[in-house]
Scaffold this motif. Sequence first.
Motif, PDB file in Angstrom:
ATOM      1  N   ILE A   1     -78.661 -31.862 -49.919  1.00  0.00           N
ATOM      2  CA  ILE A   1     -79.221 -32.819 -49.742  1.00  0.00           C
ATOM      3  C   ILE A   1     -78.414 -33.979 -50.882  1.00  0.00           C
ATOM      4  O   ILE A   1     -78.727 -35.140 -50.657  1.00  0.00           O
ATOM      5  CB  ILE A   1     -80.679 -32.842 -49.969  1.00  0.00           C
ATOM      6  N   LYS A   2     -78.421 -33.411 -51.898  1.00  0.00           N
ATOM      7  CA  LYS A   2     -77.603 -34.153 -53.108  1.00  0.00           C
ATOM      8  C   LYS A   2     -76.199 -34.411 -52.815  1.00  0.00           C
ATOM      9  O   LYS A   2     -75.641 -35.284 -53.636  1.00  0.00           O
ATOM     10  CB  LYS A   2     -77.817 -33.554 -54.328  1.00  0.00           C
ATOM     11  N   ASP A   3     -75.650 -33.923 -51.715  1.00  0.00           N
ATOM     12  CA  ASP A   3     -74.183 -34.141 -51.577  1.00  0.00           C
ATOM     13  C   ASP A   3     -73.933 -35.412 -50.881  1.00  0.00           C
ATOM     14  O   ASP A   3     -73.657 -35.434 -49.668  1.00  0.00           O
ATOM     15  CB  ASP A   3     -73.673 -32.903 -50.765  1.00  0.00           C
ATOM     16  N   MET A   4     -74.113 -36.320 -51.672  1.00  0.00           N
ATOM     17  CA  MET A   4     -73.788 -37.798 -51.016  1.00  0.00           C
ATOM     18  C   MET A   4     -72.520 -38.072 -50.362  1.00  0.00           C
ATOM     19  O   MET A   4     -72.591 -38.805 -49.394  1.00  0.00           O
ATOM     20  CB  MET A   4     -74.197 -38.843 -52.341  1.00  0.00           C
ATOM     21  N   SER A   5     -71.414 -37.540 -51.121  1.00  0.00           N
ATOM     22  CA  SER A   5     -70.020 -37.971 -50.598  1.00  0.00           C
ATOM     23  C   SER A   5     -70.235 -37.429 -49.062  1.00  0.00           C
ATOM     24  O   SER A   5     -69.438 -38.057 -48.178  1.00  0.00           O
ATOM     25  CB  SER A   5     -69.013 -37.491 -51.402  1.00  0.00           C
ATOM     26  N   SER A   6     -70.531 -36.148 -48.754  1.00  0.00           N
ATOM     27  CA  SER A   6     -70.442 -35.753 -47.365  1.00  0.00           C
ATOM     28  C   SER A   6     -71.255 -36.243 -46.784  1.00  0.00           C
ATOM     29  O   SER A   6     -70.916 -36.704 -45.372  1.00  0.00           O
ATOM     30  CB  SER A   6     -70.824 -34.247 -47.315  1.00  0.00           C
ATOM     31  N   PHE A   7     -72.378 -36.769 -46.991  1.00  0.00           N
ATOM     32  CA  PHE A   7     -73.320 -37.630 -46.031  1.00  0.00           C
ATOM     33  C   PHE A   7     -72.637 -38.823 -45.777  1.00  0.00           C
ATOM     34  O   PHE A   7     -72.651 -39.465 -44.408  1.00  0.00           O
ATOM     35  CB  PHE A   7     -74.675 -37.675 -46.726  1.00  0.00           C
ATOM     36  N   VAL A   8     -71.976 -39.559 -46.793  1.00  0.00           N
ATOM     37  CA  VAL A   8     -71.374 -40.785 -46.420  1.00  0.00           C
ATOM     38  C   VAL A   8     -70.102 -40.602 -45.403  1.00  0.00           C
ATOM     39  O   VAL A   8     -70.158 -41.292 -44.506  1.00  0.00           O
ATOM     40  CB  VAL A   8     -70.496 -41.403 -47.804  1.00  0.00           C
ATOM     41  N   MET A   9     -69.555 -39.566 -45.598  1.00  0.00           N
ATOM     42  CA  MET A   9     -68.403 -39.022 -44.243  1.00  0.00           C
ATOM     43  C   MET A   9     -69.075 -38.760 -43.091  1.00  0.00           C
ATOM     44  O   MET A   9     -68.304 -39.308 -42.188  1.00  0.00           O
ATOM     45  CB  MET A   9     -67.636 -38.010 -44.886  1.00  0.00           C
ATOM     46  N   LEU A  10     -70.270 -38.324 -43.402  1.00  0.00           N
ATOM     47  CA  LEU A  10     -71.137 -37.933 -41.634  1.00  0.00           C
ATOM     48  C   LEU A  10     -71.651 -39.031 -41.061  1.00  0.00           C
ATOM     49  O   LEU A  10     -71.697 -38.958 -39.927  1.00  0.00           O
ATOM     50  CB  LEU A  10     -72.139 -36.831 -42.122  1.00  0.00           C
ATOM     51  N   VAL A  11     -72.021 -40.103 -41.851  1.00  0.00           N
ATOM     52  CA  VAL A  11     -72.789 -41.159 -41.060  1.00  0.00           C
ATOM     53  C   VAL A  11     -71.760 -41.973 -40.150  1.00  0.00           C
ATOM     54  O   VAL A  11     -72.274 -41.925 -38.856  1.00  0.00           O
ATOM     55  CB  VAL A  11     -73.089 -42.449 -42.209  1.00  0.00           C
ATOM     56  N   PRO A  12     -70.427 -42.114 -40.263  1.00  0.00           N
ATOM     57  CA  PRO A  12     -69.752 -42.962 -39.208  1.00  0.00           C
ATOM     58  C   PRO A  12     -69.428 -41.819 -38.236  1.00  0.00           C
ATOM     59  O   PRO A  12     -69.385 -42.485 -37.083  1.00  0.00           O
ATOM     60  CB  PRO A  12     -68.277 -43.254 -39.916  1.00  0.00           C
ATOM     61  N   ALA A  13     -69.374 -40.604 -38.265  1.00  0.00           N
ATOM     62  CA  ALA A  13     -69.148 -39.656 -37.368  1.00  0.00           C
ATOM     63  C   ALA A  13     -70.428 -39.423 -36.530  1.00  0.00           C
ATOM     64  O   ALA A  13     -70.133 -39.371 -35.039  1.00  0.00           O
ATOM     65  CB  ALA A  13     -68.928 -38.286 -37.928  1.00  0.00           C
ATOM     66  N   LEU A  14     -71.676 -39.559 -37.000  1.00  0.00           N
ATOM     67  CA  LEU A  14     -72.736 -39.732 -36.378  1.00  0.00           C
ATOM     68  C   LEU A  14     -72.996 -40.819 -35.518  1.00  0.00           C
ATOM     69  O   LEU A  14     -73.555 -40.772 -34.372  1.00  0.00           O
ATOM     70  CB  LEU A  14     -73.894 -39.332 -37.397  1.00  0.00           C
ATOM     71  N   HIS A  15     -72.545 -41.912 -35.939  1.00  0.00           N
ATOM     72  CA  HIS A  15     -72.696 -43.099 -35.221  1.00  0.00           C
ATOM     73  C   HIS A  15     -71.691 -43.085 -33.996  1.00  0.00           C
ATOM     74  O   HIS A  15     -72.321 -43.284 -32.623  1.00  0.00           O
ATOM     75  CB  HIS A  15     -72.278 -44.310 -36.096  1.00  0.00           C
ATOM     76  N   GLU A  16     -70.644 -42.518 -34.108  1.00  0.00           N
ATOM     77  CA  GLU A  16     -69.583 -42.167 -32.998  1.00  0.00           C
ATOM     78  C   GLU A  16     -70.208 -41.215 -31.826  1.00  0.00           C
ATOM     79  O   GLU A  16     -70.115 -41.645 -30.620  1.00  0.00           O
ATOM     80  CB  GLU A  16     -68.270 -41.661 -33.782  1.00  0.00           C
ATOM     81  N   ILE A  17     -70.713 -40.142 -32.359  1.00  0.00           N
ATOM     82  CA  ILE A  17     -71.516 -39.407 -31.444  1.00  0.00           C
ATOM     83  C   ILE A  17     -72.851 -39.989 -30.768  1.00  0.00           C
ATOM     84  O   ILE A  17     -72.918 -39.855 -29.490  1.00  0.00           O
ATOM     85  CB  ILE A  17     -72.059 -37.927 -32.147  1.00  0.00           C
ATOM     86  N   ALA A  18     -73.429 -40.879 -31.480  1.00  0.00           N
ATOM     87  CA  ALA A  18     -74.589 -41.460 -30.932  1.00  0.00           C
ATOM     88  C   ALA A  18     -74.363 -42.368 -29.671  1.00  0.00           C
ATOM     89  O   ALA A  18     -74.981 -42.667 -28.875  1.00  0.00           O
ATOM     90  CB  ALA A  18     -75.373 -42.204 -31.878  1.00  0.00           C
ATOM     91  N   ILE A  19     -73.051 -42.916 -29.833  1.00  0.00           N
ATOM     92  CA  ILE A  19     -72.800 -44.026 -28.984  1.00  0.00           C
ATOM     93  C   ILE A  19     -71.399 -43.403 -27.895  1.00  0.00           C
ATOM     94  O   ILE A  19     -70.901 -43.853 -27.113  1.00  0.00           O
ATOM     95  CB  ILE A  19     -72.003 -45.220 -29.407  1.00  0.00           C
ATOM     96  N   ALA A  20     -71.377 -41.970 -27.893  1.00  0.00           N
ATOM     97  CA  ALA A  20     -70.609 -41.430 -27.041  1.00  0.00           C
ATOM     98  C   ALA A  20     -70.808 -41.446 -25.611  1.00  0.00           C
ATOM     99  O   ALA A  20     -71.715 -41.633 -25.063  1.00  0.00           O
ATOM    100  CB  ALA A  20     -70.601 -39.709 -27.147  1.00  0.00           C
ATOM    101  N   PRO A  21     -69.702 -41.669 -24.676  1.00  0.00           N
ATOM    102  CA  PRO A  21     -69.944 -42.121 -23.390  1.00  0.00           C
ATOM    103  C   PRO A  21     -70.777 -41.260 -22.731  1.00  0.00           C
ATOM    104  O   PRO A  21     -71.246 -41.774 -21.458  1.00  0.00           O
ATOM    105  CB  PRO A  21     -68.437 -42.229 -22.608  1.00  0.00           C
ATOM    106  N   ASN A  22     -70.648 -40.023 -22.833  1.00  0.00           N
ATOM    107  CA  ASN A  22     -71.602 -39.053 -22.099  1.00  0.00           C
ATOM    108  C   ASN A  22     -72.316 -37.796 -23.163  1.00  0.00           C
ATOM    109  O   ASN A  22     -71.538 -37.689 -24.150  1.00  0.00           O
ATOM    110  CB  ASN A  22     -70.837 -38.419 -21.228  1.00  0.00           C
ATOM    111  N   VAL A  23     -73.323 -37.353 -22.556  1.00  0.00           N
ATOM    112  CA  VAL A  23     -74.022 -36.334 -23.430  1.00  0.00           C
ATOM    113  C   VAL A  23     -73.038 -35.077 -23.670  1.00  0.00           C
ATOM    114  O   VAL A  23     -73.122 -34.801 -25.090  1.00  0.00           O
ATOM    115  CB  VAL A  23     -75.451 -36.062 -22.880  1.00  0.00           C
ATOM    116  N   ILE A  24     -72.308 -34.844 -22.721  1.00  0.00           N
ATOM    117  CA  ILE A  24     -71.619 -33.517 -23.132  1.00  0.00           C
ATOM    118  C   ILE A  24     -70.472 -33.588 -24.112  1.00  0.00           C
ATOM    119  O   ILE A  24     -70.426 -32.930 -25.189  1.00  0.00           O
ATOM    120  CB  ILE A  24     -71.021 -32.998 -21.983  1.00  0.00           C
ATOM    121  N   GLU A  25     -69.766 -34.728 -23.957  1.00  0.00           N
ATOM    122  CA  GLU A  25     -68.797 -35.057 -25.022  1.00  0.00           C
ATOM    123  C   GLU A  25     -69.561 -35.407 -26.509  1.00  0.00           C
ATOM    124  O   GLU A  25     -68.815 -34.838 -27.691  1.00  0.00           O
ATOM    125  CB  GLU A  25     -68.214 -36.499 -24.681  1.00  0.00           C
TER     126      GLU A  25
END
Length: 221
Positions: free
Chosen positions: A128-152
Amino acid sequence: METLLYVIPLGIGAAFTPSLLALQILVTGQDAWARRAIAVASGSALAFGIFGLLIILGFKQLPTPDASGTDLVGGIIRLAAAVVLALSAIYLFTPHPVLQKDVEARIQGYVQRSGVVMIFMIAFLLSIKDMSSFVMLVPALHEIAIAPNVIEGAIALVVLYVLALSPVLIPIAIRVFFDKKSKDPMAKVYRFTMDHQFQIVGVVATLLAIYLAISGWHSLV
């Protein structure tokens, strides 16, 4: 495929978590290691899982990129993450000898004094305290959230989290496949990690800041 290619560098970057790696190396280096090693991995996975779920649910409420290919929200997220990582890198490259020794002493104390439940909680809190990893994950999670299909999106999410959790998974795999023969090389990895913990994260933060700045700019133009 585009989503997967984008999130892989961010997952690799999030994997550089010296405190979790050091904790798991020490745990798996002991004779009675299995239950506590699983507790470390589970605690870390729970922390990253809760974070990821909340972030993805939040991003699902935001507008999706328009047909022209411009991704205003994604570009802003990437550029903001790049700024945070760049500022973090400045701090991380500044010598912190006292703090570095304190971090190592606390990790060694955790391993010596903690049972299964406590080591689970410690791994959760360290994650939870690993802020640098979370900062890196946020853009990746956004890309996943807007992925063109669920499987991808699902495939990209699994790959992202396997990479992000590799510091607590790889020591287990090494101990299982090589048993006690793995102690010496893992001890060297531990020593290098503890001696260069801030510099390691600083280098990764710098590289990912550049990556996010470039990709964020391209998303806006």
